[in-house]
Enzyme design. Structure first.
Site, PDB file in Angstrom:
ATOM      1  N   HIS A  55     -11.128  -1.861 -15.516  1.00  0.00           N
ATOM      2  CA  HIS A  55     -10.290  -0.672 -15.679  1.00  0.00           C
ATOM      3  C   HIS A  55      -9.268  -0.841 -16.799  1.00  0.00           C
ATOM      4  O   HIS A  55      -8.219  -0.193 -16.811  1.00  0.00           O
ATOM      5  CB  HIS A  55      -9.633  -0.288 -14.353  1.00  0.00           C
ATOM      6  CG  HIS A  55     -10.511   0.656 -13.579  1.00  0.00           C
ATOM      7  ND1 HIS A  55     -11.860   0.451 -13.451  1.00  0.00           N
ATOM      8  CD2 HIS A  55     -10.255   1.821 -12.950  1.00  0.00           C
ATOM      9  CE1 HIS A  55     -12.391   1.448 -12.755  1.00  0.00           C
ATOM     10  NE2 HIS A  55     -11.438   2.300 -12.440  1.00  0.00           N
ATOM     11  N   ASP A  91      -0.663   2.240  -8.157  1.00  0.00           N
ATOM     12  CA  ASP A  91      -0.923   3.596  -7.642  1.00  0.00           C
ATOM     13  C   ASP A  91      -2.384   3.757  -7.260  1.00  0.00           C
ATOM     14  O   ASP A  91      -2.740   4.656  -6.500  1.00  0.00           O
ATOM     15  CB  ASP A  91      -0.602   4.645  -8.717  1.00  0.00           C
ATOM     16  CG  ASP A  91       0.877   4.699  -9.010  1.00  0.00           C
ATOM     17  OD1 ASP A  91       1.658   4.191  -8.186  1.00  0.00           O
ATOM     18  OD2 ASP A  91       1.253   5.239 -10.066  1.00  0.00           O
ATOM     19  N   GLU A 149       8.973   7.259  -6.985  1.00  0.00           N
ATOM     20  CA  GLU A 149       8.367   7.486  -8.319  1.00  0.00           C
ATOM     21  C   GLU A 149       8.833   8.860  -8.815  1.00  0.00           C
ATOM     22  O   GLU A 149       9.759   9.462  -8.266  1.00  0.00           O
ATOM     23  CB  GLU A 149       6.837   7.417  -8.247  1.00  0.00           C
ATOM     24  CG  GLU A 149       6.304   6.008  -8.091  1.00  0.00           C
ATOM     25  CD  GLU A 149       4.855   5.838  -8.574  1.00  0.00           C
ATOM     26  OE1 GLU A 149       4.289   6.788  -9.152  1.00  0.00           O
ATOM     27  OE2 GLU A 149       4.296   4.746  -8.346  1.00  0.00           O
TER      28      GLU A 149
HETATM   29  P1  FAD Z   1      -9.916  -5.715 -16.000  1.00  0.00           P
HETATM   30  O1  FAD Z   1      -9.822  -4.468 -16.780  1.00  0.00           O
HETATM   31  O2  FAD Z   1     -11.256  -6.123 -15.596  1.00  0.00           O
HETATM   32  O3  FAD Z   1      -9.180  -6.898 -16.778  1.00  0.00           O
HETATM   33  C1  FAD Z   1      -7.890  -6.727 -17.341  1.00  0.00           C
HETATM   34  C2  FAD Z   1      -7.457  -7.984 -18.100  1.00  0.00           C
HETATM   35  O4  FAD Z   1      -7.232  -9.037 -17.181  1.00  0.00           O
HETATM   36  C3  FAD Z   1      -8.509  -8.509 -19.080  1.00  0.00           C
HETATM   37  O5  FAD Z   1      -7.880  -9.113 -20.168  1.00  0.00           O
HETATM   38  C4  FAD Z   1      -9.249  -9.535 -18.260  1.00  0.00           C
HETATM   39  O6  FAD Z   1      -9.872 -10.512 -19.065  1.00  0.00           O
HETATM   40  C5  FAD Z   1      -8.128 -10.107 -17.419  1.00  0.00           C
HETATM   41  N1  FAD Z   1      -8.588 -10.566 -16.107  1.00  0.00           N
HETATM   42  C6  FAD Z   1      -9.315  -9.898 -15.197  1.00  0.00           C
HETATM   43  N2  FAD Z   1      -9.502 -10.655 -14.105  1.00  0.00           N
HETATM   44  C7  FAD Z   1      -8.889 -11.826 -14.353  1.00  0.00           C
HETATM   45  C8  FAD Z   1      -8.738 -13.029 -13.629  1.00  0.00           C
HETATM   46  N3  FAD Z   1      -9.259 -13.186 -12.417  1.00  0.00           N
HETATM   47  N4  FAD Z   1      -8.051 -14.036 -14.195  1.00  0.00           N
HETATM   48  C9  FAD Z   1      -7.502 -13.908 -15.421  1.00  0.00           C
HETATM   49  N5  FAD Z   1      -7.629 -12.804 -16.149  1.00  0.00           N
HETATM   50  C10 FAD Z   1      -8.296 -11.765 -15.626  1.00  0.00           C
HETATM   51  N6  FAD Z   1      -1.288  -0.719 -13.389  1.00  0.00           N
HETATM   52  C11 FAD Z   1      -0.127  -0.790 -12.721  1.00  0.00           C
HETATM   53  O7  FAD Z   1       0.618  -1.740 -12.889  1.00  0.00           O
HETATM   54  N7  FAD Z   1       0.227   0.183 -11.846  1.00  0.00           N
HETATM   55  C12 FAD Z   1      -0.569   1.251 -11.565  1.00  0.00           C
HETATM   56  O8  FAD Z   1      -0.213   2.081 -10.767  1.00  0.00           O
HETATM   57  C13 FAD Z   1      -1.818   1.328 -12.240  1.00  0.00           C
HETATM   58  N8  FAD Z   1      -2.687   2.341 -11.988  1.00  0.00           N
HETATM   59  C14 FAD Z   1      -3.872   2.393 -12.638  1.00  0.00           C
HETATM   60  C15 FAD Z   1      -4.755   3.457 -12.345  1.00  0.00           C
HETATM   61  C16 FAD Z   1      -5.981   3.530 -12.998  1.00  0.00           C
HETATM   62  C17 FAD Z   1      -6.922   4.683 -12.669  1.00  0.00           C
HETATM   63  C18 FAD Z   1      -6.300   2.576 -13.996  1.00  0.00           C
HETATM   64  C19 FAD Z   1      -7.579   2.693 -14.764  1.00  0.00           C
HETATM   65  C20 FAD Z   1      -5.428   1.537 -14.295  1.00  0.00           C
HETATM   66  C21 FAD Z   1      -4.208   1.431 -13.615  1.00  0.00           C
HETATM   67  N9  FAD Z   1      -3.309   0.400 -13.868  1.00  0.00           N
HETATM   68  C22 FAD Z   1      -2.133   0.323 -13.183  1.00  0.00           C
HETATM   69  C23 FAD Z   1      -3.596  -0.614 -14.895  1.00  0.00           C
HETATM   70  C24 FAD Z   1      -4.315  -1.796 -14.255  1.00  0.00           C
HETATM   71  O9  FAD Z   1      -3.436  -2.524 -13.433  1.00  0.00           O
HETATM   72  C25 FAD Z   1      -4.855  -2.760 -15.327  1.00  0.00           C
HETATM   73  O10 FAD Z   1      -5.622  -2.077 -16.253  1.00  0.00           O
HETATM   74  C26 FAD Z   1      -5.664  -3.872 -14.667  1.00  0.00           C
HETATM   75  O11 FAD Z   1      -5.876  -4.884 -15.606  1.00  0.00           O
HETATM   76  C27 FAD Z   1      -6.982  -3.354 -14.173  1.00  0.00           C
HETATM   77  O12 FAD Z   1      -7.565  -4.275 -13.289  1.00  0.00           O
HETATM   78  P2  FAD Z   1      -9.097  -4.667 -13.447  1.00  0.00           P
HETATM   79  O13 FAD Z   1      -9.456  -5.443 -12.245  1.00  0.00           O
HETATM   80  O14 FAD Z   1      -9.916  -3.466 -13.730  1.00  0.00           O
HETATM   81  O15 FAD Z   1      -8.976  -5.606 -14.710  1.00  0.00           O
END
Ligand code: FAD
Length: 513
Positions: free
Chosen positions: A99, A160, A271
């Site tokens: 994400h 969120d 919020e």
């Molecule tokens: P990914 O997109 O898969 O990875 C993100 C980054 O972290 C990459 O650089 C990846 O290499 C690294 N990574 C992933 N897993 C690991 C691991 N195990 N160890 C080390 N590095 C790792 N953020 C907030 O703070 N608050 C919110 O309310 C919020 N709401 C969101 C709502 C939506 C619909 C979306 C799309 C995003 C939101 N986000 C929010 C942002 C979100 O927290 C970040 O984009 C987060 O990185 C997404 O998690 P993911 O598991 O999809 O990570």
């Protein structure tokens, strides 16, 4: 990368070295990875899903995707890449739920690790005093919520949206309406297991290997791959009173928000959001909320106006709390919202926390999400609001615009997360969806131009802004972003990932040749 065709996509080439595309380096990488003995497996074809993310603007095809069955699969793969060293320029990216917005979890011609495949350890709870849960870092927060609720427990701080992995949010911060009280998710972690860029498996906490622990929290995946996390829990409430009220004056709105985050007798979630020129706003709320005064509410018009919505929630347990409504009335009586706009709802704790899931946009080919997340110090928030809401941004039809303050005193010190230099700062999230093909106000070009104007304004006025989920292209910009924290960040990189193998999609360090 489709970025070649579309200049609005991210540009990888600045970081790609010529060796990446040569047949000999491709064969070396491919053949050497094939020899690895793993409990899980590596896949070399049909990898398009690993070149996509929520942002839908960057598409970097990896060489392989690792589906690990154990931590040792992750460690062996990274150790192998580290040991072949400068003979290749292979990189490794952990992918949580994908994400990210700008290819941060992608690795061009590298290895993407599917963290959701790592099912070990199984969730393990400690109940009693100071409860916690040990989880695999590839676990989704929604699953942790469901399992902890079976024991009457829950994590304290959320995002969120809960369909994100633990490793993904801890690599950023994990901020939501509970952060004013509990700090972000990186505050509520007691211990991590991390595989460094040399393939070592290290357990870290405040007491043990604290430098790595602090580095990894908010560390944008630069120092290691988190494989396990210990998350603090609290007794979970059963029900939530969920409330929205409107303001037309930003100062009154922000004063009320700041008052609420600074007093003891307050809500559990705070919020807010901005709506600009939204038709029938209150009418739209009626599907989920009830107006306190339906007649007055139906006479309220939002058209052509800039309005500020305070969104708050109070948690409770009906079996033990009988004065929740009186308690809420007392807190609300001290606020200065437009009285006719009070809307209330009561939902279960799970429904409340999982509220965004229903409205989350699917990964559609023709929709991208050029989100912009900013942290602005309290002392400059009025200036920001006056310039941006209604002037640079003249409507909010492209997506939600969140705004709420948090207390820096609740932030864990020494992590890699960068915040403004003030005790209270605001998170402002422009959560736009863009039609890639449109040349109108809903098009990517228009939204990016608007974001640029907002960023330029912040820079020209030296407003003290820091980006959340930062996205920069050059080392100079990254140094600027980290400020006095850059030295520690760069030192940790050379200690834990000296060849810059990890998380190339953040585009901070170049892979060592
Ligand atoms: P990914 O997109 O898969 O990875 C993100 C980054 O972290 C990459 O650089 C990846 O290499 C690294 N990574 C992933 N897993 C690991 C691991 N195990 N160890 C080390 N590095 C790792 N953020 C907030 O703070 N608050 C919110 O309310 C919020 N709401 C969101 C709502 C939506 C619909 C979306 C799309 C995003 C939101 N986000 C929010 C942002 C979100 O927290 C970040 O984009 C987060 O990185 C997404 O998690 P993911 O598991 O999809 O990570």
């Amino acid at each position: 990368c489709s970025s070649n065709k579309n200049k609005l996509c991210c540009n990888y080439h600045q970081f790609a070295t010529p060796a990446v595309s040569t047949p000999s380096s491709f064969s070396l990488n491919y053949l050497s990875l094939k020899q690895l003995q793993l409990e899980g497996y590596l896949k070399f074809d049909n990898l398009e899903h690993a070149a996509k993310d929520f942002g839908n603007r960057c598409h970097f095809l990896p060489l392989a995707v690792l589906y690990p069955k154990s931590v040792s699969d992750i460690s062996s793969t990274i150790k192998h890449v580290f040991e072949i060293g400068s003979k290749t320029d292979l990189t490794v990216a952990a992918r949580g739920h994908g994400h990210s917005l700008e290819g941060q979890a992608q690795a061009y011609q590298g290895v993407v690790i599917s963290m959701e495949s790592l099912q070990t350890p199984a969730m393990k709870f400690k109940t009693g005093e100071l409860p916690y849960v040990d989880v695999s870092a590839g676990e989704l927060w929604i699953n942790i919520l469901k399992e902890s609720l079976k024991l009457g427990l829950a994590p304290k701080s959320w995002t969120d949206y809960l369909h994100l992995t633990v490793g993904g949010t801890l690599s950023n911060a994990g901020i939501s309406g509970q952060a004013f009280r509990h700090g972000p998710q990186i505050n509520n972690v007691q211990q991590l297991e991390v595989v460094t860029g040399k393939g070592e498996v290290i357990t870290c906490s405040e007491e043990q290997n604290a430098d790595l622990f602090h580095g990894v929290l908010g560390g944008l995946g630069q120092f290691g791959i988190i494989t396990r996390a210990r998350i603090a829990l609290e007794t979970a409430p059963k029900q939530v009173k969920w409330i929205r009220v409107l303001y037309s004056d930003f100062s009154i709105f922000s004063n009320d928000q700041e008052h609420l985050i600074s007093t003891q007798d307050t809500f559990d979630y705070i919020e807010g959001f901005v709506t600009i020129n939204q038709t029938g706003l209150l009418n739209n709320w009626r599907s989920a909320f009830n107006p306190k005064d339906p007649v007055l509410a139906s006479n309220f018009s939002s058209e052509g106006r800039v309005l500020f919505c305070l969104e708050i929630a109070k948690y409770f347990n009906p079996e033990v709390t009988d004065s929740i409504d009186q308690n809420i009335d007392v807190i609300l009586s001290k606020l200065n919202y437009i009285r006719s706009t009070l809307f209330l709802s009561e939902v279960s704790y799970t429904e409340f926390l999982d509220r965004v899931h229903v409205s989350e946009m699917k990964l559609q080919e023709n929709v991208s999400h050029p989100w912009l997340n900013l942290l602005i110090p309290k002392s400059r928030i009025l200036e920001f609001a006056q310039q941006v809401f209604g002037k640079i941004l003249t409507d909010t039809s492209n997506g939600p615009l969140l705004i709420y303050p948090v207390n820096k005193s609740k932030w864990r010190k020494g992590t890699s997360m960068v915040t403004p230099d003030e005790d209270v700062f605001y998170l402002i999230a422009f959560l736009s969806s863009a039609m890639s093909s449109s040349t109108g106000n809903d098009g990517l070009r228009h939204i990016l131009a608007q974001s640029k104007r907002i960023l330029n304004f912040c820079e020209e006025t030296n407003i003290g802004m820091k980006q959340y989920l930062p996205n920069y292209k050059t080392k100079e910009e990254w140094k600027d972003h980290f400020g006095h924290q850059w030295e520690a960040f760069a030192r940790r990189k050379s200690t834990y990932d000296p060849l810059a193998i990890l998380a190339p999609g953040q585009r901070i360090f170049r892979r060592a040749e």
